[in-house]
Design a protein around this motif. Structure first.
Motif, PDB file in Angstrom:
ATOM      1  N   PRO A  10       0.815  -1.218   0.000  1.00  0.00           N
ATOM      2  CA  PRO A  10       0.000   0.000   0.000  1.00  0.00           C
ATOM      3  C   PRO A  10       0.846   1.263   0.000  1.00  0.00           C
ATOM      4  O   PRO A  10       0.583   2.193   0.746  1.00  0.00           O
ATOM      5  CB  PRO A  10      -0.784  -0.149   1.299  1.00  0.00           C
ATOM      6  N   LEU A  11       1.892   1.305  -0.831  1.00  0.00           N
ATOM      7  CA  LEU A  11       2.805   2.442  -0.822  1.00  0.00           C
ATOM      8  C   LEU A  11       3.022   2.978  -2.227  1.00  0.00           C
ATOM      9  O   LEU A  11       3.240   2.209  -3.159  1.00  0.00           O
ATOM     10  CB  LEU A  11       4.158   2.017  -0.230  1.00  0.00           C
ATOM     11  N   ARG A  12       2.950   4.308  -2.348  1.00  0.00           N
ATOM     12  CA  ARG A  12       3.301   4.978  -3.601  1.00  0.00           C
ATOM     13  C   ARG A  12       4.596   5.731  -3.362  1.00  0.00           C
ATOM     14  O   ARG A  12       4.742   6.397  -2.341  1.00  0.00           O
ATOM     15  CB  ARG A  12       2.217   5.982  -4.016  1.00  0.00           C
ATOM     16  N   LEU A  22      11.752  13.172  -2.909  1.00  0.00           N
ATOM     17  CA  LEU A  22      11.089  11.886  -3.114  1.00  0.00           C
ATOM     18  C   LEU A  22       9.997  11.757  -2.057  1.00  0.00           C
ATOM     19  O   LEU A  22      10.242  11.983  -0.871  1.00  0.00           O
ATOM     20  CB  LEU A  22      12.102  10.746  -2.967  1.00  0.00           C
ATOM     21  N   THR A  23       8.786  11.396  -2.493  1.00  0.00           N
ATOM     22  CA  THR A  23       7.652  11.259  -1.581  1.00  0.00           C
ATOM     23  C   THR A  23       7.252   9.798  -1.468  1.00  0.00           C
ATOM     24  O   THR A  23       7.122   9.107  -2.478  1.00  0.00           O
ATOM     25  CB  THR A  23       6.459  12.092  -2.077  1.00  0.00           C
ATOM     26  N   LEU A  24       7.052   9.335  -0.253  1.00  0.00           N
ATOM     27  CA  LEU A  24       6.525   8.005   0.042  1.00  0.00           C
ATOM     28  C   LEU A  24       5.183   8.220   0.707  1.00  0.00           C
ATOM     29  O   LEU A  24       5.090   8.961   1.696  1.00  0.00           O
ATOM     30  CB  LEU A  24       7.447   7.243   0.990  1.00  0.00           C
ATOM     31  N   VAL A  56       8.428  12.740   3.179  1.00  0.00           N
ATOM     32  CA  VAL A  56       9.095  13.417   2.064  1.00  0.00           C
ATOM     33  C   VAL A  56      10.588  13.524   2.376  1.00  0.00           C
ATOM     34  O   VAL A  56      10.973  14.043   3.429  1.00  0.00           O
ATOM     35  CB  VAL A  56       8.508  14.815   1.819  1.00  0.00           C
ATOM     36  N   LEU A  57      11.401  13.016   1.451  1.00  0.00           N
ATOM     37  CA  LEU A  57      12.855  13.113   1.568  1.00  0.00           C
ATOM     38  C   LEU A  57      13.339  14.208   0.632  1.00  0.00           C
ATOM     39  O   LEU A  57      13.001  14.199  -0.554  1.00  0.00           O
ATOM     40  CB  LEU A  57      13.516  11.789   1.175  1.00  0.00           C
ATOM     41  N   TYR A  78       9.101  -3.865   3.640  1.00  0.00           N
ATOM     42  CA  TYR A  78       9.059  -3.909   2.179  1.00  0.00           C
ATOM     43  C   TYR A  78      10.306  -3.222   1.639  1.00  0.00           C
ATOM     44  O   TYR A  78      10.843  -2.322   2.277  1.00  0.00           O
ATOM     45  CB  TYR A  78       7.826  -3.169   1.641  1.00  0.00           C
ATOM     46  N   SER A  79      10.736  -3.644   0.448  1.00  0.00           N
ATOM     47  CA  SER A  79      11.895  -3.030  -0.198  1.00  0.00           C
ATOM     48  C   SER A  79      11.513  -2.513  -1.576  1.00  0.00           C
ATOM     49  O   SER A  79      10.717  -3.138  -2.281  1.00  0.00           O
ATOM     50  CB  SER A  79      13.022  -4.051  -0.349  1.00  0.00           C
ATOM     51  N   TYR A  80      12.115  -1.405  -1.944  1.00  0.00           N
ATOM     52  CA  TYR A  80      11.858  -0.769  -3.237  1.00  0.00           C
ATOM     53  C   TYR A  80      13.169  -0.240  -3.793  1.00  0.00           C
ATOM     54  O   TYR A  80      14.105   0.028  -3.039  1.00  0.00           O
ATOM     55  CB  TYR A  80      10.893   0.423  -3.082  1.00  0.00           C
ATOM     56  N   LYS A  81      13.205  -0.049  -5.102  1.00  0.00           N
ATOM     57  CA  LYS A  81      14.341   0.595  -5.741  1.00  0.00           C
ATOM     58  C   LYS A  81      13.850   1.870  -6.406  1.00  0.00           C
ATOM     59  O   LYS A  81      12.770   1.910  -6.976  1.00  0.00           O
ATOM     60  CB  LYS A  81      14.968  -0.312  -6.803  1.00  0.00           C
TER      61      LYS A  81
END
Length: 85
Positions: A10-12, A22-24, A56-57, A78-81
Motif C-alpha cells: 500500500p505504498l506509492r 522523493l515522496t513516500l 518526504v525526503l 518492504y523493499s523498493y528501488k
C-alpha cells in the motif's frame, strides 16, 4: 522495466526517477520506519518513529544512481528501488 517494489504493497513512491525530492505515501496505513541504502548496501539515512501516512525526503547530495528503500508499514517490511537523476 520499472524500478518499483512489490505491487501488493500500500505504498506509492513518486516521482521515480527523482531529482532531489522523493515522496513516500500510504493509503490507510502508517509508515513506521524508512531506510535508504546505496547500491553497495551502505545505509545513507534512516528515519524511525515516523507514524504518518506520508514521508518526504529532500536530498541534494546523493549521486545519480539506483537506491534501495526499506520501509516498515504496519509492522511489515518492504523493499523498493528508486533512481536518482
Amino acid at each position: 522495466a520499472t524500478l518499483a517494489g512489490p505491487t501488493d504493497t500500500p505504498l506509492r513512491i513518486y516521482p521515480n526517477p527523482f531529482y532531489d525530492t522523493l515522496t513516500l505515501e500510504t493509503t490507510g496505513n502508517v509508515l513506521q520506519k524508512v531506510y535508504f541504502y546505496d547500491e553497495s548496501g551502505r545505509e545513507l539515512a534512516g528515519f524511525e518513529k515516523i507514524n504518518q501516512s506520508k514521508f518526504v525526503l529532500k536530498e541534494t547530495t546523493w549521486k545519480k544512481g539506483i537506491y534501495l528503500i526499506k520501509v516498515v508499514i504496519n509492522g511489515k517490511a518492504y523493499s523498493y528501488k528508486v533512481l536518482k537523476r
